[in-house]
Write an enzyme that holds these catalytic residues in place. Structure first.
Site, PDB file in Angstrom:
ATOM      1  CB  THR A   1       4.016  -9.490  19.950  1.00  0.00           C
ATOM      2  OG1 THR A   1       2.861  -9.012  19.267  1.00  0.00           O
ATOM      3  CG2 THR A   1       4.822 -10.381  19.024  1.00  0.00           C
TER       4      THR A   1
ATOM      5  N   GLY B   1       1.800  -1.332   4.017  1.00  0.00           N
ATOM      6  CA  GLY B   1       1.135  -2.621   3.807  1.00  0.00           C
ATOM      7  C   GLY B   1       1.901  -3.627   4.642  1.00  0.00           C
TER       8      GLY B   1
ATOM      9  CG  ASN C   1      -1.743  -1.033   1.488  1.00  0.00           C
ATOM     10  OD1 ASN C   1      -2.300  -1.568   0.542  1.00  0.00           O
ATOM     11  ND2 ASN C   1      -1.887  -1.424   2.733  1.00  0.00           N
TER      12      ASN C   1
ATOM     13  CG  ASN D   1      -1.778  -7.642  18.068  1.00  0.00           C
ATOM     14  OD1 ASN D   1      -2.815  -8.306  18.154  1.00  0.00           O
ATOM     15  ND2 ASN D   1      -1.729  -6.504  17.408  1.00  0.00           N
TER      16      ASN D   1
ATOM     17  CD  GLU E   1      -2.673  -5.146   5.715  1.00  0.00           C
ATOM     18  OE1 GLU E   1      -2.908  -4.396   6.672  1.00  0.00           O
ATOM     19  OE2 GLU E   1      -1.712  -4.930   4.930  1.00  0.00           O
TER      20      GLU E   1
ATOM     21  CG  ASP F   1       4.201  -5.038   9.849  1.00  0.00           C
ATOM     22  OD1 ASP F   1       3.469  -6.017  10.113  1.00  0.00           O
ATOM     23  OD2 ASP F   1       3.751  -3.988   9.356  1.00  0.00           O
TER      24      ASP F   1
ATOM     25  N   GLY G   1       6.870  -7.291  26.000  1.00  0.00           N
ATOM     26  CA  GLY G   1       7.645  -8.390  25.428  1.00  0.00           C
ATOM     27  C   GLY G   1       6.810  -9.416  24.696  1.00  0.00           C
TER      28      GLY G   1
HETATM   29  P1  ADP Z   1       1.698  -4.965  17.051  1.00  0.00           P
HETATM   30  O1  ADP Z   1       2.398  -3.747  16.527  1.00  0.00           O
HETATM   31  O2  ADP Z   1       1.472  -6.015  15.991  1.00  0.00           O
HETATM   32  O3  ADP Z   1       0.492  -4.692  17.898  1.00  0.00           O
HETATM   33  P2  ADP Z   1       3.236  -5.314  19.495  1.00  0.00           P
HETATM   34  O4  ADP Z   1       2.774  -3.963  19.939  1.00  0.00           O
HETATM   35  O5  ADP Z   1       2.935  -6.461  20.366  1.00  0.00           O
HETATM   36  O6  ADP Z   1       2.764  -5.669  18.012  1.00  0.00           O
HETATM   37  O7  ADP Z   1       4.830  -5.199  19.303  1.00  0.00           O
HETATM   38  C1  ADP Z   1       5.571  -6.166  18.621  1.00  0.00           C
HETATM   39  C2  ADP Z   1       6.949  -6.240  19.224  1.00  0.00           C
HETATM   40  O8  ADP Z   1       7.617  -4.976  19.099  1.00  0.00           O
HETATM   41  C3  ADP Z   1       6.987  -6.548  20.706  1.00  0.00           C
HETATM   42  O9  ADP Z   1       6.861  -7.934  20.973  1.00  0.00           O
HETATM   43  C4  ADP Z   1       8.364  -6.012  21.076  1.00  0.00           C
HETATM   44  O10 ADP Z   1       9.382  -6.886  20.638  1.00  0.00           O
HETATM   45  C5  ADP Z   1       8.444  -4.746  20.213  1.00  0.00           C
HETATM   46  N1  ADP Z   1       7.913  -3.589  20.957  1.00  0.00           N
HETATM   47  C6  ADP Z   1       6.668  -3.051  20.863  1.00  0.00           C
HETATM   48  N2  ADP Z   1       6.511  -2.027  21.736  1.00  0.00           N
HETATM   49  C7  ADP Z   1       7.700  -1.921  22.394  1.00  0.00           C
HETATM   50  C8  ADP Z   1       8.208  -1.066  23.432  1.00  0.00           C
HETATM   51  N3  ADP Z   1       7.431  -0.124  23.975  1.00  0.00           N
HETATM   52  N4  ADP Z   1       9.470  -1.256  23.864  1.00  0.00           N
HETATM   53  C9  ADP Z   1      10.266  -2.211  23.322  1.00  0.00           C
HETATM   54  N5  ADP Z   1       9.856  -3.050  22.352  1.00  0.00           N
HETATM   55  C10 ADP Z   1       8.597  -2.917  21.888  1.00  0.00           C
END
Ligand code: ADP
Length: 334
Positions: free
Chosen positions: A238, A43, A15, A199, A155, A276, A243
């Site tokens: 995730t 995307g 995208n 997630n 997607e 991603d 973590g």
């Molecule tokens: P999504 O973006 O798909 O919702 P998450 O928010 O769970 O996924 O984030 C994916 C990964 O990115 C986490 O498992 C971690 O490794 C990293 N991450 C996300 N937010 C943070 C943060 N605040 N600090 C450090 N690493 C992060």
């Protein structure tokens, strides 16, 4: 299996983001002068492909030298043939070292776009997404058959995803699926699935558990068990800054609970593309382990997650989507 470099194919969306920042959201019928306009490439498919390419190449300067790449990375998807966006998008992906020869340029179709308005004062956004060519990815087997890993999201049409997932499973290609945006999936998707990465909200929707039960503080073993009992070998949930929780079929069979691996402690600027980056990095680790697995060394999920956590922690420290995805040397130096 391929005997030289491992091959990752990413089947997914491409995208173009069209982002206008405005002093406020215009009213119906109003013309308002905006503060700025920018375009970006995105995307989930393209973002994860860029992550795979960058995280298996030392740096931007060596991106297009195939000798320095640890993994060959192929993008599979569709864009418009005659619109203004398709050509520059492919050129940008190629500059990151991606093989884009399997991206179809469809006659009479437009490249997918997300028209985004951001209100400067509040940061609140309004997004209109037009899938365009992403919804016309041909409903047919799209793999060459020599891939080691196939990465999928949702997607592109589910029919295309399921058909190619099945094809990959039959050929012994490791499948990594990040079922986002999440929709309930039929049980046979999980049968023999190697890696499921979700997630918190995706885990809730797909498992049918209440969202309040999917937190870093909860015991996520029962959630992972739902997927493992349907046939998934490795479940990764995730949890943003908290973590990652993971469980494997082997540990589940021995009645061991899953593990929580903390995220890196960093100063967060923008979490766009963190998920991603995580998926792309994890897929690179799966691909790199394939040769050693053929000689009996098991897949080391702990080090795959540690690598993915490290890469995603770099992404959250930068603004933007693809601009924030790191190269391998940045992860090594972190
Ligand atoms: P999504 O973006 O798909 O919702 P998450 O928010 O769970 O996924 O984030 C994916 C990964 O990115 C986490 O498992 C971690 O490794 C990293 N991450 C996300 N937010 C943070 C943060 N605040 N600090 C450090 N690493 C992060």
């Amino acid at each position: 299996m391929n005997t030289s470099k491992p091959i990752i194919a990413i089947l997914g969306s491409l995208n173009v983001d069209l982002v206008t920042r405005t002093p406020r959201i215009p009213a119906a019928g109003e013309t308002l002068e905006a503060l700025s306009f920018n375009t970006g490439h995105g995307g989930k498919g393209a973002n994860q492909a860029v992550a795979c390419a960058r995280l298996s190449r030392p740096s931007k300067s060596s991106a297009t030298s195939s000798s320095s790449a640890q993994v060959d990375v192929r993008m599979i998807g569709a864009i418009g043939k005659d619109d203004a966006f398709g050509g520059p998008f492919l050129a940008a992906l190629e500059a990151d070292g991606l093989d884009v020869t399997r991206v179809r340029r469809l006659e009479g179709q437009k490249t997918g776009v997300a028209v985004i308005t951001v209100e400067e004062r509040t940061g609140e956004n309004r997004i209109m997404f037009v899938p365009g060519a992403n919804h016309s990815v041909p409903r047919e087997p799209l793999l060459d058959g020599d891939e080691d890993v196939l990465v999928l999201q949702l997607e592109t049409p589910l029919e295309v995803v399921f058909l190619n997932m099945q094809h990959a499973k039959e050929k012994g290609v490791d499948v990594v699926i990040n079922p986002a945006p999440a929709v309930p999936l039929p049980d046979d998707v999980y049968a023999g699935l190697d890696h499921l990465i979700v997630n918190e909200s995706e885990a809730a929707l797909l498992s049918g558990k209440p969202a309040e039960e999917i937190t870093p503080e909860s015991d996520l073993s029962p959630v992972a068990a739902e997927f493992i009992e349907k046939g998934v070998k490795n479940v990764i949930i995730t949890l943003g800054g908290a973590g990652v929780f993971y469980q494997t079929a082997a540990r589940h069979e021995q009645s061991q609970s899953g593990s929580l691996i903390p995220a890196k402690k960093v100063k967060v600027v923008d979490t766009t593309a963190a998920g991603d980056t995580f998926v792309g990095a994890y897929a690179v680790a799966v691909a790199k382990s394939k040769a050693s697995r053929a000689t009996g060394t098991p897949f080391d999920i702990d080090s795959a997650i540690a690598f993915a956590n490290k890469a995603a922690a770099l992404t959250v420290q930068k603004n933007g989507a693809q601009d924030a995805i790191p190269w391998l040397h940045e992860v090594d130096d972190a």
